[in-house]
Design a protein around this motif. Structure first.
Motif, mmCIF file in Angstrom:
data_model
loop_
_atom_site.group_PDB
_atom_site.id
_atom_site.type_symbol
_atom_site.label_atom_id
_atom_site.label_comp_id
_atom_site.label_asym_id
_atom_site.label_seq_id
_atom_site.Cartn_x
_atom_site.Cartn_y
_atom_site.Cartn_z
ATOM 1 N N ASN A 1 17.623 5.065 10.143
ATOM 2 C CA ASN A 1 16.739 4.554 9.096
ATOM 3 C C ASN A 1 17.175 5.055 7.721
ATOM 4 O O ASN A 1 17.185 4.302 6.744
ATOM 5 N N GLN A 2 17.542 6.326 7.634
ATOM 6 C CA GLN A 2 17.986 6.879 6.359
ATOM 7 C C GLN A 2 19.336 6.297 5.929
ATOM 8 O O GLN A 2 19.585 6.117 4.733
ATOM 9 N N THR A 3 20.194 5.988 6.889
ATOM 10 C CA THR A 3 21.462 5.324 6.574
ATOM 11 C C THR A 3 21.193 3.948 5.987
ATOM 12 O O THR A 3 21.789 3.563 4.969
ATOM 13 N N LYS A 4 20.281 3.209 6.616
ATOM 14 C CA LYS A 4 19.898 1.898 6.099
ATOM 15 C C LYS A 4 19.378 2.021 4.674
ATOM 16 O O LYS A 4 19.794 1.269 3.779
ATOM 17 N N THR A 5 18.500 2.980 4.435
ATOM 18 C CA THR A 5 17.927 3.181 3.097
ATOM 19 C C THR A 5 19.017 3.538 2.090
ATOM 20 O O THR A 5 19.027 3.009 0.970
ATOM 21 N N GLY A 6 19.930 4.403 2.466
ATOM 22 C CA GLY A 6 21.036 4.770 1.572
ATOM 23 C C GLY A 6 21.891 3.577 1.204
ATOM 24 O O GLY A 6 22.279 3.405 0.043
ATOM 25 N N LEU A 7 22.183 2.736 2.172
ATOM 26 C CA LEU A 7 22.972 1.528 1.900
ATOM 27 C C LEU A 7 22.184 0.544 1.034
ATOM 28 O O LEU A 7 22.761 -0.121 0.170
ATOM 29 N N GLN A 8 20.885 0.483 1.246
ATOM 30 C CA GLN A 8 20.056 -0.373 0.396
ATOM 31 C C GLN A 8 20.065 0.139 -1.037
ATOM 32 O O GLN A 8 20.105 -0.649 -1.979
ATOM 33 N N TRP A 9 20.037 1.448 -1.239
ATOM 34 C CA TRP A 9 20.117 2.029 -2.582
ATOM 35 C C TRP A 9 21.441 1.648 -3.255
ATOM 36 O O TRP A 9 21.515 1.553 -4.470
#
Length: 182
Positions: free
Chosen positions: A51-59
């Protein structure tokens, strides 16, 4: 037998490290045997890292999404509705953290300092691993011809290199015995 006496500290370290690593690995194996909910699939740490990887890529501006893969204990990362890679249990860096912890504890002198260093090390290993996964997503998306080199060589070198630097610092740092110098 006296000729081995100078090597007792080495034997003690190796035995302590081995027993600790085995115990921590068995505890982690037991943790992985629990059936987790679809929200925390395949396990809570891997779900959190995904989930945090997804959020980082979204950023970074990517249309990143994750979906559980119930037929395979993993989380699939998508960018622009295209599969980029699967995040498996081994991608969460827990086994690296356990290796780090066993080493640090085997070299422990002062428990307060050891606990603080363990917390620092585990948190920063987690962050380095998260940055590794975000970086892999970037490389897989933008430079797909380098994905094998990035996944198999470059990014493992980053996380293991970081752990080795932490170990070197731990061994070479001035030893403090809970506030009293040795």
């Amino acid at each position: 037998m006296n000729s081995l006496k100078p090597y007792y500290p080495v034997f003690k370290f190796v035995a302590t490290f081995g027993v600790l690593y085995l115990a921590l690995s068995l505890a982690y194996y037991a943790y992985l045997q629990v059936e987790y909910s679809p929200v925390n699939y395949p396990d809570p740490v891997t779900a959190l890292v995904s989930n945090q990887t997804k959020t980082g890529l979204q950023w970074l501006g990517y249309d990143a999404q994750i979906y559980n893969a119930p037929s395979n204990p993993s989380v699939v990362l998508y960018i622009d509705e295209k599969v980029v890679y699967r995040v498996i249990e081994g991608c969460n860096a827990v086994s690296v953290m356990l290796l780090f912890a066993a080493f640090v504890i085997a070299f422990a002198k002062a428990w307060k300092t050891t606990i603080l260093y363990l917390l620092f090390g585990i948190v920063t290993i987690y962050i380095v691993n998260l940055l590794r996964l975000i970086g892999l997503g970037y490389v897989f998306q933008e430079f797909s011809s380098y994905k094998e080199i990035a996944h198999d060589i470059a990014f493992p070198a980053v996380i293991y290199g970081y752990v080795i630097l932490l170990w070197i610092y731990w061994i070479r740092k001035p030893k403090v015995d809970d506030g009293k110098a040795n």
